[in-house]
Design a protein around this motif. Structure first.
Motif, PDB file in Angstrom:
ATOM      1  N   VAL A 101       7.183   5.091   3.772  1.00 29.74           N
ATOM      2  CA  VAL A 101       7.286   5.666   5.086  1.00 29.74           C
ATOM      3  C   VAL A 101       6.076   6.527   5.322  1.00 29.74           C
ATOM      4  O   VAL A 101       5.743   6.752   6.275  1.00 29.74           O
ATOM      5  N   ILE A 102       5.829   7.625   4.474  1.00 32.64           N
ATOM      6  CA  ILE A 102       4.695   8.367   4.696  1.00 32.64           C
ATOM      7  C   ILE A 102       3.537   7.635   5.004  1.00 32.64           C
ATOM      8  O   ILE A 102       2.694   8.031   5.564  1.00 32.64           O
ATOM      9  N   ASP A 103       3.102   6.626   4.059  1.00 30.10           N
ATOM     10  CA  ASP A 103       1.933   5.835   4.415  1.00 30.10           C
ATOM     11  C   ASP A 103       2.004   5.298   5.679  1.00 30.10           C
ATOM     12  O   ASP A 103       0.897   5.238   6.589  1.00 30.10           O
TER      13      ASP A 103
ATOM     14  N   ALA B  98       0.251   5.173  11.310  1.00 20.62           N
ATOM     15  CA  ALA B  98       0.364   5.239  12.735  1.00 20.62           C
ATOM     16  C   ALA B  98      -0.303   6.456  13.304  1.00 20.62           C
ATOM     17  O   ALA B  98      -0.967   6.263  14.585  1.00 20.62           O
ATOM     18  N   GLY B  99      -0.473   7.498  12.657  1.00 19.89           N
ATOM     19  CA  GLY B  99      -1.017   8.544  13.103  1.00 19.89           C
ATOM     20  C   GLY B  99      -2.491   8.356  13.428  1.00 19.89           C
ATOM     21  O   GLY B  99      -3.032   8.801  14.533  1.00 19.89           O
ATOM     22  N   ALA B 100      -3.313   7.535  12.574  1.00 16.08           N
ATOM     23  CA  ALA B 100      -4.602   7.151  12.554  1.00 16.08           C
ATOM     24  C   ALA B 100      -4.595   6.294  13.818  1.00 16.08           C
ATOM     25  O   ALA B 100      -5.900   6.245  14.942  1.00 16.08           O
ATOM     26  N   GLU B 101      -3.881   5.535  14.085  1.00 14.98           N
ATOM     27  CA  GLU B 101      -3.967   4.539  15.224  1.00 14.98           C
ATOM     28  C   GLU B 101      -3.583   5.558  16.412  1.00 14.98           C
ATOM     29  O   GLU B 101      -4.286   4.849  17.598  1.00 14.98           O
TER      30      GLU B 101
ATOM     31  N   ARG C   3      -0.655  15.490   6.016  1.00 13.94           N
ATOM     32  CA  ARG C   3      -0.012  17.039   5.819  1.00 13.94           C
ATOM     33  C   ARG C   3       1.361  16.946   6.634  1.00 13.94           C
ATOM     34  O   ARG C   3       2.397  17.640   6.093  1.00 13.94           O
ATOM     35  N   LEU C   4       1.255  16.521   8.125  1.00 16.12           N
ATOM     36  CA  LEU C   4       2.413  16.534   8.822  1.00 16.12           C
ATOM     37  C   LEU C   4       3.541  15.597   8.200  1.00 16.12           C
ATOM     38  O   LEU C   4       4.847  16.160   8.203  1.00 16.12           O
TER      39      LEU C   4
END
Length: 279
Positions: free
Chosen positions: A186-188, A193-196, A206-207
């Motif tokens: 899930v973290i990965d 998703a954050g990178a996208e 970190r978030l």
């Protein structure tokens, strides 16, 4: 101290889990390095362990025997457990035998071990390597309170323990043993998703990780259920509500349940294969 080991700790196998336990036990000063004997067939790992921990390391069992004051920590892969145990059994005399091999039952061990050997079946998880592990412990009927304390204190050197009936081991190990992989998955996914969305990967990491730590502590320390936290976080018409609806639509909960059941089935297959080491 109640539960102290008076003799030697024989560690059979010093892979990632075995070494993590060794490090935790020594750091907690449960034992001195002089009390530890490690059997590790990999020569490079043998040298590393000797240098890093100051313990005795050997590639073979040799001719030394172990008695009632000693403890054997059996940390080998289940696929080779039967073969290794066959060589080990004649060396043990009422020695406390603690296993971390998944899928090998207490009854399996008594196919090879004498009936007077107390057997403790455990399942630690990977966070023991940083002292935040969770270990499931089940004991044979002949494990005394003193021996139970020894096993508990060894694993509490690297985290927390839960004593459970043995029939719960496969399901419990799927949560705590495989759980680090689930949460990392899930973290990965959140980092990706954050990178996208244009966030730097290190910021997303970190978030995601601090949020995982925070919500886990909330559940443990406040007594609130995961569902209560979901409801408190998801305002009507807000972004979290939209996220949760998407997760339900995509069948994420059902997928996690399916993964859980697949892991339990595999653990049972490993239990069935113990007496057939060629598998």
């Amino acid at each position: 101290m109640k539960g102290d080991i008076k003799g030697k700790l024989l560690l059979i196998g010093a892979g990632a889990m075995g070494e993590a336990l060794l490090a935790g036990i020594l750091a907690a000063k449960r034992l001195s390095p002089e009390q530890v004997v490690v059997v590790e067939p990999n020569y490079d790992k043998e040298l590393l362990l000797r240098d890093r921990y100051g313990v005795e390391v050997t590639s073979e069992l040799g001719y030394r025997n172990y008695g009632p004051d000693d403890v054997c920590l059996f940390a080998v892969k289940p696929q080779i457990a039967h073969a290794v145990l066959t060589d080990l059994a004649p060396r043990l005399d009422r020695t406390l035998f603690i296993s971390i091999a998944i899928g090998v039952t207490i009854a399996d061990y008594y196919q090879v071990l004498d009936a007077d050997i107390p057997v403790v079946r455990t399942m630690p998880n990977m966070p023991i390597s940083i002292g935040e592990g969770m270990t499931l412990i089940s004991c044979s009927e002949n494990v005394t309170e003193e021996k139970r304390d020894i096993a508990t204190q060894l694993f509490e050197s690297a985290g927390r323990c839960e004593h459970i009936p043995e029939e719960w081991q496969s399901a419990g190990a799927t949560i705590s043993g495989s759980g680090p992989a689930y949460f990392s998955y899930v973290i990965d996914a959140l980092i990706t998703a954050g990178a996208e969305a244009g966030l730097p990967a290190d910021l997303s990491k970190r978030l995601a990780t601090q949020t995982a730590i925070g919500v886990s502590k909330m559940i443990l320390e406040t007594g609130r259920s995961p569902r209560e936290i979901m409801q408190a976080t998801a305002s009507p018409g807000g972004i979290t509500e939209a996220s949760l609806k998407t997760l339900d639509k995509e069948g994420v909960s059902q997928a996690i349940t399916a993964a859980f059941l697949a892991s339990v089935d595999r653990a049972k297959e490993l239990e069935d294969s113990f007496s057939s080491p060629e598998q």
